[in-house]
Scaffold this motif. Structure first.
Motif, mmCIF file in Angstrom:
data_model
loop_
_atom_site.group_PDB
_atom_site.id
_atom_site.type_symbol
_atom_site.label_atom_id
_atom_site.label_comp_id
_atom_site.label_asym_id
_atom_site.label_seq_id
_atom_site.Cartn_x
_atom_site.Cartn_y
_atom_site.Cartn_z
ATOM 1 N N ASP A 1 78.802 26.715 53.449
ATOM 2 C CA ASP A 1 78.880 27.248 54.662
ATOM 3 C C ASP A 1 80.359 26.885 55.309
ATOM 4 O O ASP A 1 79.500 26.107 54.931
ATOM 5 N N GLN B 1 68.148 34.561 52.615
ATOM 6 C CA GLN B 1 67.556 34.165 53.728
ATOM 7 C C GLN B 1 67.497 33.011 54.807
ATOM 8 O O GLN B 1 66.992 32.101 54.491
ATOM 9 N N SER B 2 67.452 33.987 55.868
ATOM 10 C CA SER B 2 66.980 32.065 56.989
ATOM 11 C C SER B 2 65.239 32.109 56.656
ATOM 12 O O SER B 2 64.538 32.940 56.172
ATOM 13 N N MET C 1 77.520 33.560 50.051
ATOM 14 C CA MET C 1 77.655 34.120 51.167
ATOM 15 C C MET C 1 77.157 36.275 51.446
ATOM 16 O O MET C 1 76.590 36.723 52.907
ATOM 17 N N TYR C 2 77.926 36.457 50.062
ATOM 18 C CA TYR C 2 77.596 38.188 50.773
ATOM 19 C C TYR C 2 76.137 38.014 50.430
ATOM 20 O O TYR C 2 75.535 39.215 50.961
ATOM 21 N N ASN C 3 75.238 37.743 49.169
ATOM 22 C CA ASN C 3 73.664 37.578 48.695
ATOM 23 C C ASN C 3 73.343 37.516 50.439
ATOM 24 O O ASN C 3 72.304 38.087 50.496
ATOM 25 N N ALA C 4 73.828 36.637 51.079
ATOM 26 C CA ALA C 4 72.643 36.257 52.252
ATOM 27 C C ALA C 4 72.916 37.601 53.297
ATOM 28 O O ALA C 4 71.507 37.379 54.117
ATOM 29 N N GLN C 5 74.369 37.687 53.042
ATOM 30 C CA GLN C 5 74.496 38.826 54.467
ATOM 31 C C GLN C 5 73.187 40.234 54.101
ATOM 32 O O GLN C 5 72.878 39.947 54.734
ATOM 33 N N LEU C 6 73.799 40.463 52.716
ATOM 34 C CA LEU C 6 72.733 42.015 51.855
ATOM 35 C C LEU C 6 71.235 41.565 52.310
ATOM 36 O O LEU C 6 70.712 42.477 53.281
ATOM 37 N N GLU D 1 70.061 39.433 54.707
ATOM 38 C CA GLU D 1 69.396 38.851 56.108
ATOM 39 C C GLU D 1 69.171 40.287 56.561
ATOM 40 O O GLU D 1 68.150 40.891 57.009
ATOM 41 N N ARG D 2 70.107 41.507 56.799
ATOM 42 C CA ARG D 2 70.424 42.730 56.552
ATOM 43 C C ARG D 2 69.377 43.471 56.798
ATOM 44 O O ARG D 2 68.997 44.492 57.099
#
Ligand SMILES: *[C@@H]1O[C@H](CO)[C@@H](O)[C@H](O)[C@H]1NC(C)=O
Ligand SMILES: *[C@@H]1O[C@H](CO)[C@@H](O)[C@H](O)[C@H]1NC(C)=O
Length: 204
Positions: free
Chosen positions: A89, A98-99, A140-145, A147-148
């Motif tokens: 990142d 995910q975190s 980045m998209y995968n992480a956002q998705l 996490e959301r």
């Protein structure tokens, strides 16, 4: 002789002259103010105030800079074929799904393309200057998705693969899956990558 009468240290005559001049000046100022105010009010009630727009039309229209994007590149085929790329990142950290979850890394393939078709969907098409930027966008998209939707179980929504068309004005495609390999007769135009992270690492 009788001492001269004085008012505020001035002779009586001088006092009255100064007082009259002051009264005239003050009266003039008040009269002008009231008259001017009334005139202004009449003007505003009779005619709408004209609003001057100081913005020029060009200032509100974004300038369009034309030009076709240059051909996206990759880290160097055939050298990068079958090698791993771990996207980072903007702060230089690996990108977890995910975190607290697994780190996303990708295996790169030269001369490879997975066209959209049965079982493969292009979820997004975007210009990226290189295959590695394309991979980073995917991660980045995968992480956002993820996490959301933590706990929501939408593993099917992540991008599992990317394909890049290395030609002028072409794009990076984020895909929900790999599929049937097909470079449409032009293998040198395509580079792709697959997300290497098994689902058991996902935290749902
Ligand atoms: C890339 O590597 C794969 C797996 O080793 C191999 O099958 C393929 O032929 C290679 N492609 C190129 C262009 O080197
Ligand atoms: C990808 O999308 C296609 C078309 O919508 C679908 O048939 C396929 O099951 C999806 N694959 C995965 C792994 O989600």
């Amino acid at each position: 002789s009788e001492p001269k009468q004085r008012i505020l240290g001035l002779s009586v005559r001088r006092f009255w002259i100064i007082l009259i001049v002051l009264v005239v000046v003050v009266a003039g100022a008040i009269g002008g103010g009231v008259g001017g105010g009334l005139a202004a009010r009449n003007a505003s009630s009779s005619a709408p105030t004209r609003v001057t727009n100081t913005d020029t039309p060009t200032a509100t229209t974004p300038s369009v800079v034309g030009g076709v994007s240059p051909a996206p590149t990759d880290g160097g085929c055939p050298g990068i074929n079958n090698t791993v790329y771990t996207p980072l990142d903007a702060s230089g950290k690996t990108i977890q799904i995910q975190s607290g979850g697994a780190i996303q890394w990708f295996r790169r393939y030269c001369d490879t393309n997975w066209p959209a078709g049965p079982g493969v969907r292009d979820i997004m098409k975007l210009y990226m200057p290189s295959l590695e930027d394309c991979i980073t966008a995917c991660a980045m998209y995968n992480a956002q998705l993820c996490e959301r939707h933590r706990g929501g179980g939408i593993a099917s929504g992540i991008y599992r693969a990317v394909s890049m068309v290395k030609a002028t004005g072409e794009y990076c495609y984020l895909k929900n899956n790999t599929g049937k390999m097909d470079t449409l007769g032009k293998p040198e135009l395509y580079s792709s990558a697959v997300l290497c992270m098994s689902d058991e690492y996902l935290i749902w």
